[in-house]
Design a protein around this motif. Structure first.
Motif, short mmCIF file in Angstrom:
data_model
loop_
_atom_site.label_atom_id
_atom_site.label_comp_id
_atom_site.label_asym_id
_atom_site.label_seq_id
_atom_site.Cartn_x
_atom_site.Cartn_y
_atom_site.Cartn_z
N PRO A 1 55.57 27.69 16.43
CA PRO A 1 55.83 27.29 17.82
C PRO A 1 56.12 28.48 18.75
CG PRO A 1 57.06 25.88 16.33
CD PRO A 1 56.48 26.99 15.52
N ALA A 2 56.84 29.48 18.24
CA ALA A 2 57.13 30.66 19.06
C ALA A 2 55.83 31.40 19.40
CB ALA A 2 58.09 31.59 18.34
N SER A 3 54.93 31.52 18.46
CA SER A 3 53.65 32.17 18.71
C SER A 3 52.82 31.40 19.72
CB SER A 3 52.86 32.31 17.41
OG SER A 3 53.57 33.09 16.49
N LEU A 4 52.76 30.09 19.57
CA LEU A 4 52.01 29.26 20.51
C LEU A 4 52.59 29.37 21.92
CD1 LEU A 4 51.33 26.07 18.36
CD2 LEU A 4 49.70 27.85 19.03
N LEU A 5 53.91 29.38 22.03
CA LEU A 5 54.56 29.53 23.33
C LEU A 5 54.19 30.87 23.97
CD1 LEU A 5 56.52 28.54 25.50
CD2 LEU A 5 58.36 29.62 24.17
N MET A 6 54.20 31.94 23.20
CA MET A 6 53.84 33.26 23.72
C MET A 6 52.38 33.29 24.19
SD MET A 6 56.48 35.03 23.87
CE MET A 6 55.78 36.59 24.27
N VAL A 7 51.49 32.66 23.45
CA VAL A 7 50.08 32.63 23.85
C VAL A 7 49.92 31.87 25.17
CG1 VAL A 7 47.81 31.70 23.24
CG2 VAL A 7 49.15 32.93 21.54
N VAL A 8 50.60 30.73 25.28
CA VAL A 8 50.52 29.94 26.52
C VAL A 8 51.07 30.74 27.70
CG1 VAL A 8 51.47 27.91 27.69
CG2 VAL A 8 50.51 27.70 25.40
N ASP B 1 54.07 53.54 46.61
CA ASP B 1 53.18 54.04 45.56
C ASP B 1 51.99 53.09 45.49
OD1 ASP B 1 51.87 54.77 43.25
OD2 ASP B 1 53.68 54.85 42.02
N ASN B 2 50.83 53.57 45.95
CA ASN B 2 49.65 52.69 46.03
C ASN B 2 49.24 52.12 44.68
OD1 ASN B 2 49.40 52.81 48.79
ND2 ASN B 2 47.94 54.49 48.76
N THR B 3 49.42 52.88 43.61
CA THR B 3 49.05 52.38 42.28
C THR B 3 49.92 51.19 41.90
OG1 THR B 3 48.39 54.61 41.63
CG2 THR B 3 48.75 53.03 39.86
N LYS B 4 51.23 51.32 42.08
CA LYS B 4 52.14 50.21 41.76
C LYS B 4 51.91 49.03 42.70
CE LYS B 4 55.86 52.94 39.79
NZ LYS B 4 57.28 53.34 39.93
N LEU B 5 51.61 49.32 43.96
CA LEU B 5 51.36 48.26 44.93
C LEU B 5 50.11 47.46 44.56
CD1 LEU B 5 52.22 46.90 47.55
CD2 LEU B 5 50.89 48.61 48.79
N VAL B 6 49.07 48.15 44.15
CA VAL B 6 47.83 47.46 43.75
C VAL B 6 48.07 46.58 42.52
CG1 VAL B 6 45.55 47.87 42.74
CG2 VAL B 6 46.20 49.03 44.84
N GLU B 7 48.82 47.08 41.54
CA GLU B 7 49.12 46.26 40.36
C GLU B 7 49.96 45.04 40.74
OE1 GLU B 7 47.69 46.35 37.38
OE2 GLU B 7 46.50 47.89 38.35
N HIS B 8 50.89 45.23 41.68
CA HIS B 8 51.69 44.11 42.19
C HIS B 8 50.78 43.07 42.86
CE1 HIS B 8 55.12 42.04 43.91
NE2 HIS B 8 54.68 42.25 45.13
N LEU B 9 49.85 43.54 43.69
CA LEU B 9 48.93 42.64 44.38
C LEU B 9 48.00 41.93 43.40
CD1 LEU B 9 47.98 44.67 47.55
CD2 LEU B 9 49.44 42.66 47.41
N ARG B 10 47.57 42.63 42.35
CA ARG B 10 46.68 42.04 41.33
C ARG B 10 47.36 40.80 40.72
NH1 ARG B 10 42.51 44.36 39.10
NH2 ARG B 10 43.24 46.45 39.61
N ILE B 11 48.65 40.90 40.48
CA ILE B 11 49.38 39.77 39.90
C ILE B 11 49.63 38.69 40.94
CG2 ILE B 11 51.62 39.13 38.90
CD1 ILE B 11 51.51 41.95 37.53
N LEU B 12 50.02 39.10 42.17
CA LEU B 12 50.33 38.12 43.21
C LEU B 12 49.13 37.28 43.62
CD1 LEU B 12 52.71 39.79 45.81
CD2 LEU B 12 53.20 37.99 44.19
N VAL B 13 47.97 37.90 43.81
CA VAL B 13 46.81 37.12 44.29
C VAL B 13 46.35 36.12 43.24
CG1 VAL B 13 46.05 38.91 45.88
CG2 VAL B 13 45.05 38.83 43.62
N ARG B 14 46.54 36.43 41.97
CA ARG B 14 46.19 35.47 40.92
C ARG B 14 47.25 34.36 40.83
NH1 ARG B 14 42.57 34.11 38.40
NH2 ARG B 14 43.48 34.14 36.35
N HIS B 15 48.52 34.77 40.90
CA HIS B 15 49.61 33.80 40.76
C HIS B 15 49.66 32.83 41.94
CE1 HIS B 15 53.78 32.32 40.80
NE2 HIS B 15 53.67 32.36 39.49
N ILE C 1 54.01 35.97 31.87
CA ILE C 1 54.63 37.19 31.33
C ILE C 1 54.39 38.35 32.28
CG2 ILE C 1 54.51 38.89 29.46
CD1 ILE C 1 54.10 36.60 27.54
N ASP C 2 53.15 38.48 32.79
CA ASP C 2 52.86 39.55 33.76
C ASP C 2 53.67 39.36 35.03
OD1 ASP C 2 51.01 40.72 32.06
OD2 ASP C 2 49.35 39.56 32.88
N PHE C 3 53.78 38.12 35.49
CA PHE C 3 54.53 37.83 36.70
C PHE C 3 56.00 38.19 36.53
CE2 PHE C 3 56.75 34.88 39.59
CZ PHE C 3 56.19 35.29 40.79
#
Length: 146
Positions: free
Chosen positions: A29-36, A59-73, A43-45
């Motif tokens: 169950p712990a493995s299945l929860l982690m996969v979900v 920092d544009n690199t950190k900002l872009v990674e932040h945006l990559r997560i936000l636009v998907r979320h 997890i990324d969020f």
């Protein structure tokens, strides 16, 4: 006679089969929860929420990674995260930096026809730490949830 003098009867040792079943009842169950959680992006969020701080806005690199997560979320695009490309306009002032979000249609991304269509633009006010997007309404910017 005190309670400290009471002794439990000795337990029979667990068999290897019992030991394995108990371990599997926890691990599977712990493995299945982690996969979900991984597939849903939570997890990324959560990692982004913990690591993206006030200085990361500059920092544009950190900002872009932040945006990559936000636009998907936030559901601004259904493109996979690895198929998004962010173009930072370096000529903009810090209070109105524009970042174009584009979809890569190459390799293992959907519809691999070699195109890079622009999806939308994000305006970033780094000093005030605000984001605006024109997703769905090109040219008309509105605040982006953070």
């Amino acid at each position: 006679m005190g309670l400290g003098n009471l002794k439990r009867p000795p337990r029979k040792p667990r068999t290897l089969r019992q030991h394995l079943i108990r371990r599997l009842l926890v691990v599977i169950p712990a493995s299945l929860l982690m996969v979900v959680l991984m597939k849903s992006g939570w997890i990324d969020f959560a990692a982004d929420r913990m690591t993206f701080d006030k200085l990361s806005w500059f920092d544009n690199t950190k900002l872009v990674e932040h945006l990559r997560i936000l636009v998907r979320h936030d559901g601004l695009t259904d493109e996979p995260a690895h198929c998004l490309m962010f173009i930072v306009n370096g000529d903009d002032p810090p209070n109105a930096t524009r970042i174009d979000v584009m979809a890569k249609h190459v390799g293992n991304c959907p519809n691999p026809n070699g195109e890079f269509p622009k999806l939308f633009t994000v305006k970033v006010d780094k000093a005030e730490r605000l984001l605006f997007t024109d997703a769905g309404t090109p040219g008309n910017f509105r605040p982006m949830p953070q």
